[in-house]
Design an enzyme around this catalytic site. Structure first.
Site, PDB file in Angstrom:
ATOM      1  N   HIS A 123      29.344  79.807  34.617  1.00  0.00           N
ATOM      2  CA  HIS A 123      29.567  78.990  33.394  1.00  0.00           C
ATOM      3  C   HIS A 123      29.203  77.637  33.625  1.00  0.00           C
ATOM      4  CE1 HIS A 123      33.334  81.469  32.164  1.00  0.00           C
ATOM      5  NE2 HIS A 123      32.176  82.057  31.803  1.00  0.00           N
TER       6      HIS A 123
ATOM      7  N   ASN B  35      34.536  96.082  49.616  1.00  0.00           N
ATOM      8  CA  ASN B  35      33.095  96.996  49.114  1.00  0.00           C
ATOM      9  C   ASN B  35      32.052  96.179  49.691  1.00  0.00           C
ATOM     10  OD1 ASN B  35      31.606  98.958  47.178  1.00  0.00           O
ATOM     11  ND2 ASN B  35      30.655  96.804  46.827  1.00  0.00           N
ATOM     12  N   GLU B  36      31.169  97.124  50.704  1.00  0.00           N
ATOM     13  CA  GLU B  36      29.630  96.670  51.111  1.00  0.00           C
ATOM     14  C   GLU B  36      29.693  95.283  51.922  1.00  0.00           C
ATOM     15  OE1 GLU B  36      27.309  96.796  47.339  1.00  0.00           O
ATOM     16  OE2 GLU B  36      27.604  98.742  47.319  1.00  0.00           O
TER      17      GLU B  36
ATOM     18  N   GLU C 101      29.792 105.601  45.846  1.00  0.00           N
ATOM     19  CA  GLU C 101      28.602 105.368  44.982  1.00  0.00           C
ATOM     20  C   GLU C 101      27.331 105.891  45.278  1.00  0.00           C
ATOM     21  OE1 GLU C 101      27.853 101.147  44.331  1.00  0.00           O
ATOM     22  OE2 GLU C 101      29.966 100.514  44.112  1.00  0.00           O
TER      23      GLU C 101
HETATM   24  O1  IFM Z   1      26.580  97.668  40.732  1.00  0.00           O
HETATM   25  C1  IFM Z   1      26.548  97.381  42.230  1.00  0.00           C
HETATM   26  C2  IFM Z   1      27.998  97.688  42.837  1.00  0.00           C
HETATM   27  O2  IFM Z   1      28.556  96.588  42.302  1.00  0.00           O
HETATM   28  C3  IFM Z   1      27.828  97.520  44.363  1.00  0.00           C
HETATM   29  N1  IFM Z   1      27.023  98.654  44.508  1.00  0.00           N
HETATM   30  C4  IFM Z   1      25.690  98.735  44.261  1.00  0.00           C
HETATM   31  C5  IFM Z   1      25.808  98.873  42.695  1.00  0.00           C
HETATM   32  C6  IFM Z   1      24.343  98.827  42.204  1.00  0.00           C
HETATM   33  O3  IFM Z   1      23.742  97.805  42.349  1.00  0.00           O
END
Ligand code: IFM
Length: 507
Positions: A68, A197-198, A410
């Site tokens: 923003h 995540n990651e 994923e």
């Molecule tokens: O969209 C992302 C996700 O949030 C985390 N892993 C990789 C995906 C694709 O780039």
């Protein structure tokens, strides 16, 4: 009527033939059964999906705070943000109905930390946020869809940015306050928890100024501090569950790693070593600390960062040390590994690597070059070379880390739009077959989730890069969803629980 074995088979074959006729272009030599206990699913994440950025008491996320405010043009390539995104806050029931119709076993989603704790502090819980996720989870369970719930997928209350986000160990305490609220409110129904995540890639991108808030250039220093804090955050969240909730709630807690397999660009000794080092460095930092016998950072990571730091005149290593008690505290803190995996990287090592990367930086520490710009995630040929690599990745984890349970949390393919996504169909088919090969080879891989169920806000790539099985029309006020060919294809796999070894005759 169709309950006996023979009739059931006739019915399944008949169903399959009908689906084959309906989706026409895809030949259906259905020659492989998918075991019933192998979960097929898909995924979404809060900031990418929900929109409703300031509705019902949600506080600003650190993405809102950043996007923003005026940013250099093209910072997000289409200058968009996720204020509305796919409007999942309002449309989740329709989406979950589509997940059900596709016959999926699981849906992965993430909680928006600022929707639950708008100020970042745990003295003010936003009841509307709790209600939203209660309804979301209940809707999944109504259809027997297993929720895979991520606590942190790049969506943090803006306030915590002022604390330095993940470079500040105090943020780990704020995270733990939030985690406890999640276990208390949703643990009766969520049985598969993902803490973070990651973490490796998140820290690298965020502190090497590549694409995530806080967009800081603390390359080669801040990213490693973030990684240590995330190792500890994961460990504490895991231990909290096992001490106070596990017995009563009976769930499991894991974390998700983004692991793309690295192949040597040529068969020269240097390139082969480079690929080996980068697999250990970029894929195994967290695996080693959590799943190895000895714990702590992989030897090669420590050696390389210590040596480079000394060479660069740092009085101590840029890699923050883990004490003996921290190593012990971190060891064993995941019941399973979530793996996000997308493509193969081809790496090399020669003198030109000196000029490729910022000094200091993680890539200079591991000392490799990629054959393409690592930011070019949409270079589709990188996605095509995956199947062998997926197999190698899984078997390497099996062999090196005592065969932990794995979920592919994923895997997906990005396009720039269109419903005829034959490349995605072929890619999913190849990847899923490789995963099933690894399972047959003894790897304890338990599920596969396509990223993503529908098109989402794709971070730096805004609404340009599209991963969805369903297309979302982001120009329509009601964000219309339309099934792509891959949605029909994946539905066929999920409902027949069979997959062809190879997709043929895609027109
Ligand atoms: O969209 C992302 C996700 O949030 C985390 N892993 C990789 C995906 C694709 O780039």
């Amino acid at each position: 009527m169709f309950s006996s074995g023979k009739n059931w088979f006739v019915m399944r074959t008949y169903q399959t033939l009908i689906v084959c006729v309906l989706i026409g272009q895809i030949a259906c030599d259905q020659d492989r059964r998918i075991p019933r206990d192998f979960m097929l699913g898909s995924g979404l994440s809060s900031y990418q999906y929900e929109g409703a950025w300031n509705e019902d008491g949600r506080g600003p996320s650190f993405w809102d705070a950043e996007l923003h405010n005026p940013k250099p043009k093209d910072f997000v390539i289409d200058n968009s943000n996720a204020d509305l995104a796919a409007d999942g806050y309002h449309l989740y029931k329709e989406d979950i109905q589509l997940v059900k119709d596709m016959g999926l076993d699981s849906l992965r989603f993430s909680f928006s930390w600022p929707r639950i704790l708008p100020t970042g502090y745990a003295n003010k819980i936003n009841q509307a946020g709790i209600d939203y996720y209660n309804d979301f989870i209940d809707e999944l369970l109504k259809y027997n869809i297993t929720p895979i719930a991520t606590m942190y997928q790049m969506d943090m209350p803006a306030k915590l940015l002022e604390y330095g986000s993940w470079t500040n160990p105090a943020v780990v305490d704020f995270f733990l306050d939030y985690v406890k609220i999640l276990y208390d409110n949703f643990g009766d129904r969520v049985k598969l928890w993902i803490t973070i995540n990651e973490p490796f890639i998140y820290c690298y991108y965020s502190y090497s100024n590549i694409g995530f808030p806080p967009f800081l250039d603390l390359s080669g220093v801040g990213d490693y501090i973030c990684m240590k804090n995330m190792l500890i955050a994961n460990a504490r969240a895991y231990r909290l569950y096992h001490k106070h909730y596990r017995k009563q709630q009976g769930g499991q807690v894991g974390l998700i790693l983004l692991n793309n397999w690295h192949e040597p660009l040529t068969n020269s000794t240097d390139d082969v070593e480079a690929a080996d080092d980068s697999n250990k460095f970029m894929n195994e930092m967290f695996l080693h600390a959590i799943f190895s016998e000895v714990g702590g950072y992989p030897k090669i990571v420590k050696q390389k960062i210590d040596a480079k730091s000394a060479e660069q005149g740092f009085p101590r290593s840029r890699l923050p040390p883990l004490s003996e008690s921290e190593i012990k505290m971190i060891k064993g803190t995941a019941d399973f590994v979530g793996l996000n995996s997308y493509f193969t990287s081809y790496v090399y090592r020669n003198r030109s690597v000196d000029d490729l990367h910022h000094v200091p930086s993680m890539l200079n520490d591991v000392y490799i070059g990629f054959d393409v710009d690592p930011a070019a995630l949409d270079a589709s040929y990188r996605f095509k070379s995956v199947p062998d690599s997926a197999y190698k990745l899984l078997m390497n984890i099996k062999e090196s880390y005592n065969n932990p349970p794995i979920y592919i949390t994923e895997n997906g393919y990005t396009t720039q739009g269109g419903l005829d996504d034959d490349d995605r169909v072929e890619y999913i088919n190849d990847f899923l077959n490789a995963v099933l090969d690894a399972r047959e080879g003894g790897c304890d891989v338990r599920g596969y989730n396509v990223w993503s169920f529908i098109d989402l806000f794709e971070w730096k790539y805004g609404y340009v890069n599209k991963y969805g099985l369903y297309e979302v029309d982001f120009s329509s006020p009601n964000r219309t969803r339309t099934a792509r060919k891959s949605a029909h294809y994946y539905k066929n796999i999920a409902t027949t629980r069979t997959i062809s070894k190879k997709v043929k005759e895609i027109k």
